[in-house]
Design an enzyme around this catalytic site. Structure first.
Site, PDB file in Angstrom:
ATOM      1  N   ASP A   1      12.621  25.086  -9.417  1.00  0.00           N
ATOM      2  CA  ASP A   1      13.288  25.215  -8.118  1.00  0.00           C
ATOM      3  C   ASP A   1      12.297  25.867  -7.164  1.00  0.00           C
ATOM      4  O   ASP A   1      12.344  27.060  -6.901  1.00  0.00           O
ATOM      5  CB  ASP A   1      14.560  26.047  -8.248  1.00  0.00           C
ATOM      6  CG  ASP A   1      15.381  26.044  -6.960  1.00  0.00           C
ATOM      7  OD1 ASP A   1      15.050  25.266  -6.046  1.00  0.00           O
ATOM      8  OD2 ASP A   1      16.339  26.834  -6.869  1.00  0.00           O
TER       9      ASP A   1
ATOM     10  N   SER B   1      23.955  35.128  -1.742  1.00  0.00           N
ATOM     11  CA  SER B   1      24.817  34.721  -2.856  1.00  0.00           C
ATOM     12  C   SER B   1      24.637  33.226  -3.070  1.00  0.00           C
ATOM     13  O   SER B   1      24.505  32.464  -2.108  1.00  0.00           O
ATOM     14  CB  SER B   1      26.287  35.042  -2.566  1.00  0.00           C
ATOM     15  OG  SER B   1      26.735  34.366  -1.404  1.00  0.00           O
TER      16      SER B   1
END
Length: 496
Positions: A273, A140
């Site tokens: 990223d 998460s």
């Protein structure tokens, strides 16, 4: 109506299983993600109507900005001009036109919300989630929750959903005070990822199995679930302890991916990223699994100084073209990130002696950004060719194998194992070899080794797995194996 029932059942089931794994993550049914301004009519905002109108307007603006980010990704490929009726020049102009007509915006958005040839290339939908079983929360983050589930037929898949308790959702609700509108805004990263996974299909990109966002789900809450093939998170610590061949595979897969991204249907794509956590492995193959931060935007410039790549310990300045675009900036960004996050740790250590100079060349050319992605891929493929063919072993004397007695169709039992590192087995010494000649060379270099067995098992390159041992007690019939024993120390072994 049965399809409606199954979709609603899948949506409700998804809510239940995720809540049962992690109660604090408030995930409910997966539903349609078409943005509609009507969401705001039921929103409750503290304060007077003027403040509510201001917040609503600001959120609507953010939603429209997110749509504009996705529009260029929905446009046809340059080489599909005739089929889609939109010439390449028009596509490029839409990339740069910041005042796109809102009708075009909604028209293209409807391609993915209501269905079209391009938007429904995936195979699974809400019905596929009926009777699924949640296995575990894989991760998460600020925006997303990733859940491993097993479908009714037993097939494992990964589901990506909005993280209701994530930082992005919390900040949005704090700023705009509209949970429904915020869920729609945050879900745009998932929607963008769906489009990118459709447009950037490649063996080293995670496969999009489907998504659940159909009209049968109701669509009020703007929820969306992405269904992906199941992969294993890339464990760098474990990879560092793996044989060089496996580490080389990860780097080769990465370079093949970056080569594809440099000339993708969307143009040159940068991974903004770029971290090992963005990757997984599927049956040993490296796959990019997180694309929401991928960008095909080219950096505009007026002079070379505008084209600076900044990294923690190095800066690079690239040329500014006559068209006012930084030349190769996305490609070079990807190459250097591959060097600092992957090559530095995985390539040089314990590389075969015959490849040391080739690996050093790769490290120098990528670490200094002296090579483009085509040259880098060529260097990797050259090493692979040599490694698979055994050409790097030409200097091994052919006579080395004469020191061994071979017993074909036999295996061994009662082995006295010894450990070597890195090995394919933690209990013994199992290494990949091109031939018995290379295995004999390795055995001669190990003081404990008196025999080795070629098991018939192979690695991803087609090389043989050889098991090395100090001694064994019995020979046993094995049609796929060959046992080689040093003549000077051949044991008195009985055949069973």
């Amino acid at each position: 109506m049965p399809e409606m029932g199954n979709s609603l059942r899948a949506a409700a089931l998804l809510a239940f299983v995720v809540l049962s794994i992690l109660v604090s993550l408030l995930i409910s049914s997966v539903q349609q993600f078409g943005a509609r301004i009507s969401y705001f009519s039921n929103a409750t905002v503290a304060g007077d109507e003027e403040e509510f109108a201001s917040l609503r307007g600001a959120l609507i603006y953010q939603l429209n900005e997110r749509r504009k980010e996705i529009i260029p990704l929905l446009l046809p490929d340059y080489d599909d001009d005739d089929e889609n009726g939109l010439p390449g020049e028009s596509r490029r102009s839409l990339h740069s036109d910041q005042t796109q007509d809102s009708t075009l915006d909604y028209s293209l958005w409807n391609e993915i919300t209501h269905g079209s040839r391009r938007a429904h290339m995936d195979e699974m939908g809400c019905d596929s989630l009926v009777d699924m079983q949640a296995v575990e929360i894989l991760g998460s983050g600020y925006t997303k929750l990733v859940v491993k589930v097993k479908l009714a037929g037993g097939q494992p898949v990964a589901l990506k959903l909005v993280n209701e308790q994530g930082i992005d959702m919390g900040k949005c609700v704090e700023d705009f005070r509209d949970p429904r509108g915020c869920r729609e805004l945050v879900s745009y990263k998932l929607k963008k990822e769906i489009v990118l996974l459709q447009r950037l299909q490649h063996p080293n990109v995670i496969k999009l199995k489907g998504h659940c966002a159909g009209a049968a789900g109701g669509g009020e809450d703007g929820r969306v679930t992405v269904i992906l093939e199941q992969g294993n998170p890339l464990q760098m610590i474990q990879l560092l302890q793996s044989p060089w061949e496996d580490r080389f595979r990860v780097c080769l897969d990465l370079v093949r991916l970056l080569h594809f991204l440099s000339q993708s249907p969307l143009g040159s794509v940068a991974l903004l990223d770029f971290q090992p956590r963005q990757f997984v492995t599927v049956s040993g193959e490296l796959k990019l699994t997180d694309l929401d931060d991928a960008s095909a935007e080219e950096t505009s410039c007026q002079r070379d100084a505008d084209c600076t790549l900044q990294f923690p310990h190095r800066n690079f300045t690239l040329p500014c073209s006559a068209q006012g675009v930084c030349v190769g900036l996305n490609e070079k960004r990807n190459i250097y990130n591959a060097y600092r996050y992957f090559f530095t740790y995985l390539l040089p250590h314990q590389a075969p002696p015959g490849f040391t100079h080739l690996v050093d060349h790769i490290m120098n050319s990528t670490g200094e950004l002296k090579a483009d992605i085509n040259q880098t891929l060529e260097a990797f493929e050259h090493i692979l060719l040599l490694y698979k063919s055994g050409l790097h072993l030409d200097n091994l004397p052919p006579s080395i194998i004469r020191d061994y007695t071979v017993m074909r169709g036999m295996g061994t039992s009662g082995n006295a194992e010894y450990r070597c590192w890195p090995s394919y087995s933690q209990q013994g010494c199992v290494l990949s070899v091109h031939s018995a000649r290379e295995a004999a060379f390795i055995c001669n270099s190990h003081s404990q080794c008196n025999s080795f067995t070629l098991t018939g098992r192979k690695t991803w390159t087609g090389r043989l797995l050889a098991s090395f041992s100090s001694s064994f007690s019995h020979l046993v019939p094995d049609g796929t194996s060959e046992v080689y024993v040093k003549k000077t120390k051949a044991p008195e072994a009985s055949t069973v």
